[in-house]
Design a protein around this motif. Structure first.
Motif, PDB file in Angstrom:
ATOM      1  N   GLU A   1    -108.643  37.791  23.657  1.00  0.00           N
ATOM      2  CA  GLU A   1    -108.343  36.400  24.023  1.00  0.00           C
ATOM      3  C   GLU A   1    -106.854  36.211  24.312  1.00  0.00           C
ATOM      4  O   GLU A   1    -106.039  37.088  24.068  1.00  0.00           O
ATOM      5  CB  GLU A   1    -108.749  35.461  22.872  1.00  0.00           C
ATOM      6  CG  GLU A   1    -110.218  35.534  22.497  1.00  0.00           C
ATOM      7  CD  GLU A   1    -111.134  34.967  23.583  1.00  0.00           C
ATOM      8  OE1 GLU A   1    -110.705  34.038  24.292  1.00  0.00           O
ATOM      9  OE2 GLU A   1    -112.273  35.474  23.731  1.00  0.00           O
TER      10      GLU A   1
ATOM     11  N   LYS B   1    -115.012  29.337  19.599  1.00  0.00           N
ATOM     12  CA  LYS B   1    -115.677  30.558  20.065  1.00  0.00           C
ATOM     13  C   LYS B   1    -116.452  31.259  18.945  1.00  0.00           C
ATOM     14  O   LYS B   1    -117.483  31.867  19.189  1.00  0.00           O
ATOM     15  CB  LYS B   1    -114.627  31.494  20.667  1.00  0.00           C
ATOM     16  CG  LYS B   1    -115.227  32.759  21.254  1.00  0.00           C
ATOM     17  CD  LYS B   1    -114.619  33.162  22.571  1.00  0.00           C
ATOM     18  CE  LYS B   1    -115.345  34.383  23.128  1.00  0.00           C
ATOM     19  NZ  LYS B   1    -114.863  34.757  24.446  1.00  0.00           N
ATOM     20  N   TRP B   2    -115.924  31.197  17.706  1.00  0.00           N
ATOM     21  CA  TRP B   2    -116.611  31.904  16.612  1.00  0.00           C
ATOM     22  C   TRP B   2    -117.243  30.927  15.616  1.00  0.00           C
ATOM     23  O   TRP B   2    -117.734  31.326  14.596  1.00  0.00           O
ATOM     24  CB  TRP B   2    -115.659  32.881  15.909  1.00  0.00           C
ATOM     25  CG  TRP B   2    -115.468  34.128  16.713  1.00  0.00           C
ATOM     26  CD1 TRP B   2    -116.246  35.254  16.687  1.00  0.00           C
ATOM     27  CD2 TRP B   2    -114.463  34.374  17.701  1.00  0.00           C
ATOM     28  NE1 TRP B   2    -115.790  36.178  17.601  1.00  0.00           N
ATOM     29  CE2 TRP B   2    -114.692  35.659  18.239  1.00  0.00           C
ATOM     30  CE3 TRP B   2    -113.390  33.628  18.226  1.00  0.00           C
ATOM     31  CZ2 TRP B   2    -113.893  36.228  19.235  1.00  0.00           C
ATOM     32  CZ3 TRP B   2    -112.597  34.184  19.218  1.00  0.00           C
ATOM     33  CH2 TRP B   2    -112.852  35.467  19.705  1.00  0.00           C
TER      34      TRP B   2
END
Lengths: 239, 239
Positions: A156, A169-170
């Motif tokens: 990223e 994202k996570w």
């Protein structure tokens, strides 16, 4: 008596800094030369320098390489009970944030491992960044992220908010945060990357962050210029 | 590479400090002489001194006049969201607090007046104190109390808790507190009263305190040795 007098000059100079009088401070925030200041205050260079050192210690003025004395920009305020992200609290105060990535690597870091309750040789994603407010470099920071929480993180970009990335994202909830703040003397790479002499007063902020299930996510360590930040907490109690 | 190496020595020395090995630190917390340390780490005095400066900056060791390097006592922890009195949070951490009164007077102080929303020439009761933890002087402080809130205050003793006195004798509720913390370089009387060189890193804590009716009560300003205190906040959030 000598001390009382230098404090008197300090008070007069502090008053001058609190006005916007262009007879004292030019558009770039620069003060007149020391010789001229000594004349205006009808004092000696020795006494004047004591007063300047006092105001530098208070974070009101700073020296710039050979270019003289400058009024320090207003301090940012940081409320650890909110612990908003850097970009958010800088913008909320009408200032301009910028982040520069210095290095990205994979390494162990025993202090991070210890804080997060992991084994000493735990491997982390290690991101080192320098952050600016209104284009003045105010802090350098290291972030150590547990790879199991964010696989593939190193692909990223890190010139924006890491926390936002981890959340979006996570899907990580950065729920438990232990924040510790100490004064320090800036040394080595930290001092050099901030363009100040080793030994200059600084502020160190460390965070240990766990997710909603108490799993270790991230440990970070910020080194701030001492005159750039004020920690501020408001309490309303009923005792 | 030179820097990487001094950091390697720093890490080894930091590890040594975290053990209680009497081969390294004697009962008084004193480290071996620099010459001997350099030999043990098989490094030069120059590199060793960089490592010592780094650890001093981190607040792990400190120099004592001509007597060498000493391990710094564990930092006190201060939680601004609780803002307990000094005697309470020092004792809660198993340490011994002591307060020494340096001066008591009546004077104006424009920064206190400004913080409390009073006119600049407002007169205050001004109390200056030095405070100790385990008999080490760790902070000097000035307290400015609004005389109307606590008439006759200057007849009291100030080597105990001022807040307790204000609550018990004048029935004041110290309800609204604005606490601001900044790193500073200690100067002038503050540095001298703490026995350190001017320019030494310190921590400045200011409080503006109003009562339950929002009337101004007190403004205080603490100057701490930078290695004596850690500000600590724990957050449990649901984002």
């Amino acid at each position: 008596m000598a001390e009382a007098y230098y404090l008197h000059v300090t008070d007069k100079l502090r008053d001058v800094l609190l006005t916007d009088d262009t007879a004292w401070v030019n558009d770039n925030g620069k003060l007149p030369a020391e010789r001229e200041l000594a004349q205006r205050f009808e004092t000696t260079r020795v006494t004047l320098r004591q007063a300047l050192a006092q105001l530098e210690g208070e974070g009101r003025i700073h020296r710039s390489n050979r270019r003289g004395w400058f009024v320090s920009p207003k301090r940012l305020e940081y409320d650890p009970t909110r612990d908003a992200g850097f970009n958010d609290y800088v913008r909320d105060q009408g200032r301009l944030p910028r982040t520069e990535v210095l290095s990205v690597s994979t390494s162990s870091h025993p202090p991070a491992a210890k804080a997060l309750g992991l084994v000493a040789d735990q491997t982390f994603y290690h991101i080192r960044r320098r952050r600016y407010v209104d284009e003045r470099a105010v802090l350098v920071e290291s972030l150590w992220v547990v790879p199991e929480r964010a696989p593939g993180l190193l692909d990223e970009r890190f010139d924006f908010s890491l926390w936002k990335l981890l959340r979006e994202k996570w899907n990580l909830r950065l729920s438990h945060r232990s924040i510790s703040m100490v004064s320090e003397a800036l040394q080595g790479a930290d001092a050099r990357e901030l363009g100040v002499a080793a030994g200059t007063a600084g502020l160190n902020i460390c965070r240990t962050i766990l997710d909603g299930d108490q799993r270790p996510v991230e440990y970070d360590e910020e080194h701030w210029l001492h005159d750039a930040l004020s920690i501020r907490v408001e309490l309303k109690q009923h005792r």
